[in-house]
Design a protein around this motif. Structure first.
Motif, PDB file in Angstrom:
ATOM      1  N   ASP A   1      47.305  37.283  47.262  1.00 57.84           N
ATOM      2  CA  ASP A   1      48.111  38.262  47.977  1.00 57.84           C
ATOM      3  C   ASP A   1      47.142  39.115  48.809  1.00 57.84           C
ATOM      4  OD1 ASP A   1      49.349  40.677  48.628  1.00 57.84           O
ATOM      5  OD2 ASP A   1      50.311  40.931  46.689  1.00 57.84           O
TER       6      ASP A   1
ATOM      7  N   GLN B   1      46.109  42.482  47.419  1.00 60.64           N
ATOM      8  CA  GLN B   1      45.374  42.585  46.149  1.00 60.64           C
ATOM      9  C   GLN B   1      43.879  42.596  46.440  1.00 60.64           C
ATOM     10  OE1 GLN B   1      46.441  43.279  43.230  1.00 60.64           O
ATOM     11  NE2 GLN B   1      48.636  42.902  43.393  1.00 60.64           N
TER      12      GLN B   1
ATOM     13  N   ARG C   1      44.985  39.526  40.414  1.00 61.99           N
ATOM     14  CA  ARG C   1      45.012  40.986  40.548  1.00 61.99           C
ATOM     15  C   ARG C   1      44.172  41.570  39.424  1.00 61.99           C
ATOM     16  NH1 ARG C   1      48.938  43.638  37.156  1.00 61.99           N
ATOM     17  NH2 ARG C   1      50.383  42.202  36.142  1.00 61.99           N
TER      18      ARG C   1
END
Length: 468
Positions: free
Chosen positions: A233, A236, A432
Motif C-alpha cells: 500500500d 504504508q 504494515r
C-alpha cells in the motif's frame, strides 16, 4: 559489459554487490548520490534484528525463530508473506560472520537501548560505519562504483534485463539487482498516495523525511510502468513521530523522541488519541508517525514530567519546559482548559503499581479512554516538558513482488536475470508496522540472496547447468 549491475548504494545493494563479486562475477554498482551522501537510508541505521538460539557475543540469551516470527506477525497484523519472512529470519542467524569479514564491527547495546540487547546487534559507529566498511571491502575486491549516477530507466525484453540508463549513458549487464530504495523522498508521490483528508488537509504536506533525499522512487515507478508485479500500500511506511523542528531530509535517528511511553500524547486540540503504554517502545515506536498523521495538522505533543528524565535517549533538540501545566499549554499553544482537563483525567485514572520500564509493568489507567496499559504514572512533578512531533517517513513499503530467489516477477513469472532487494521489496515482509532493526535484516538477507542469484544468472549457460 559487466556480469552484474547493482543499482543502489545502501546496505542491500552493497550486500548484493559483495556476494556477486565473491561468486566470481564482475560487478558495477551505480549510486545516485554523490560520494559524501552514499549509503541511502542505511547510513542512518544502528542495528539489525537477529535470530539466535543461544548467547552470541553482543547478543544475550536467545531469540529463537518462532519468537522473531511472532513479533513480526504481531506488528504487521499478519500482513506479511510468512515464507519470505521466515527466510529473512533464518538468514539473520548466519549473516554476522560474513558481515564481520567485510569489516563490520558490533558492540553491545547502550543505555537507553537495553530492550534490544537480546534481539538486535548494534553496529559500532552506526550505519555510516557499516556502509563505509562495505564500500572499502567492495573496492578492495574490485567492485566498480559510480557515484552521481541516478538510473532513470531500464531496457527490458520479455522480463529480461538488457541495460540501465542514466544521464544519457547506457549500462549493459548480464544480470541486474535493483536496490534503489522506496519513494519516500518524492513529496509529490507521497501527496498523491495520502490524498486529502476529511478536514481538507493534505497530510503529506506536513511530513518530514528521516532518510535520504535521493530515494525518489524513479526506478520503482519505471518498473511499475513496465508491468512488474507490485506489492504493498503506497501509504504504508516506516513512519515515526519525530521532532517537528527536524530538517526536511536526512534527520536520521537523532530526531526521534523516545519519551512517548513515559508520558502522554495529545493532539493540537489537547486530547489524547492512543495508548502510549501499549507495548515495549522498540515494537511500537514506528506506529506513532502514522497516528500523528491522522491528527489535525499532522502534529502531536509528547508531555512528560521530571520523573521521566534520564529514562529515555535524550533527543537532539531540547523540549519546551515549564514549571506548571498551564504554562506548558501556553508555551505549546495548546487550548489550556482542554489540555488541563486531559491531564487531570489521566492523572486521576492512574492506578498505583510497581513502575518498571524494562517490563510490561502493572502501572495502568482505569476507566480512561484510550487507556494507558503500562508505565502509567501521574504527570505531576515539575518541571514539565513538551515535544511537538510530526510524522517522519523513513521508507515506504510499496515495492516489487518477489519470491525466495529475489527475482522480479512479471505476470507471476520470475525474471531470469533481474532481482530486487531492500526497500524496493520490503513490502513482501512488511505489509504494515515495524519492529526495530528488521529493515536492515530484510536488506541484508535479500541483498545476499539477490547477489548470489544475479551472479548465477550471469554465468554462461553451461556453467549455470553445472551449478543446477
Amino acid at each position: 559489459m559487466v556480469d552484474v549491475l547493482v543499482i543502489g548504494g545502501g546496505n542491500a545493494a552493497l550486500c548484493a554487490a559483495l556476494m556477486a563479486r565473491e561468486a566470481g562475477a564482475s560487478v558495477l554498482l551505480l549510486e545516485a548520490s554523490p560520494r559524501e551522501w552514499r549509503g541511502g537510508n542505511s547510513q542512518h541505521t544502528r542495528n539489525l534484528r537477529c535470530m539466535h538460539d543461544a548467547p552470541q557475543d553482543v547478543l544475550v540469551d536467545a531469540y529463537p525463530e518462532e519468537e522473531f516470527w511472532q513479533d513480526l506477525y504481531k506488528v504487521t497484523g499478519g500482513n506479511t508473506d510468512e515464507k519470505l519472512a521466515r527466510l529473512v529470519i533464518r538468514e539473520s542467524a548466519s549473516c554476522r560472520g560474513w558481515m564481520r569479514r567485510h569489516g563490520v564491527r558490533f558492540q553491545p547495546s547502550l543505555a537507553g537501548t537495553l530492550h534490544l540487547s537480546r534481539t538486535n546487534a548494534f553496529f559500532m559507529g552506526g550505519g555510516k560505519a557499516l556502509v563505509n566498511a562495505y564500500y572499502r571491502s567492495a573496492e578492495r575486491l574490485g567492485v566498480q562504483v559510480r557515484y552521481d549516477t541516478p538510473v532513470d530507466g531500464l531496457e527490458l525484453q520479455d522480463g529480461r534485463f538488457v541495460a540501465a540508463r542514466s544521464k544519457g549513458q547506457r549500462f549493459e549487464a548480464r544480470s541486474c539487482v535493483l536496490a534503489a530504495g522506496g519513494f519516500e523522498s518524492n513529496l509529490q508521490w507521497l501527496r498523491e498516495a495520502w490524498g486529502q483528508n476529511e478536514r481538507g488537509e493534505w497530510p503529506a504536506d506536513n511530513f518530514l523525511i528521516r532518510g535520504t533525499r535521493f530515494n525518489q522512487g524513479v526506478l520503482l515507478k519505471a518498473m511499475m510502468d513496465a508491468g512488474a508485479d507490485v506489492i504493498g500500500d503506497p501509504t504504508q511506511a516506516h513512519c515515526v513521530a519525530i521532532d517537528a523542528r527536524a530538517p526536511l531530509y536526512d534527520g536520521g535517528i537523532c530526531t526521534r523522541v523516545d519519551a512517548v511511553s513515559l508520558g502522554v500524547m495529545v493532539n493540537r486540540d489537547g486530547v489524547r488519541f492512543h495508548d502510549e503504554g501499549e507495548d515495549f517502545w522498540p515494537k511500537r515506536y514506528a506506529i506513532w508517525g502514522r497516528l500523528v498523521a491522522m491528527q489535525p495538522g499532522q502534529v502531536g505533543f509528547c508531555i512528560i514530567d521530571s520523573k521521566a528524565i534520564g529514562r529515555f535517549m535524550p533527543p537532539v533538540f531540547p523540549g519546551v519546559r515549564a514549571d506548571s501545566l498551564p504554562e506548558l499549554a501556553r508555551a505549546l499553544d495548546l487550548p489550556e482548559a482542554t489540555f488541563l482537563k486531559t491531564l487531570a483525567d489521566y492523572n486521576a485514572a492512574c492506578r498505583p503499581g510497581t513502575f518498571d520500564h524494562t517490563v510490561l509493568d502493572d502501572c495502568r489507567t482505569e476507566g480512561l479512554q484510550p487507556p494507558k496499559t503500562h508505565w502509567a504514572l501521574p504527570i505531576d512533578k515539575p518541571p514539565f516538558t513538551g515535544y511537538a512531533l510530526k510524522p517522519g517517513i523513513t521508507f515506504t513499503y510499496l515495492g516489487l513482488r518477489t519470491d525466495e530467489t529475489a527475482a522480479v516477477r512479471f505476470g507471476g513469472a520470475p525474471s531470469p536475470n533481474l532481482f530486487v532487494a531492500g526497500e524496493m521489496m520490503a513490502g513482501n515482509v512488511l505489509g504494515r508496522g515495524y519492529t526495530a532493526g528488521v529493515g536492515m535484516t530484510i536488506g541484508t538477507a535479500f541483498g545476499r540472496i539477490a547477489g548470489t542469484q544475479a551472479a548465477r544468472a550471469a554465468e554462461p549457460e553451461e556453467a549455470a547447468h553445472a551449478h543446477a
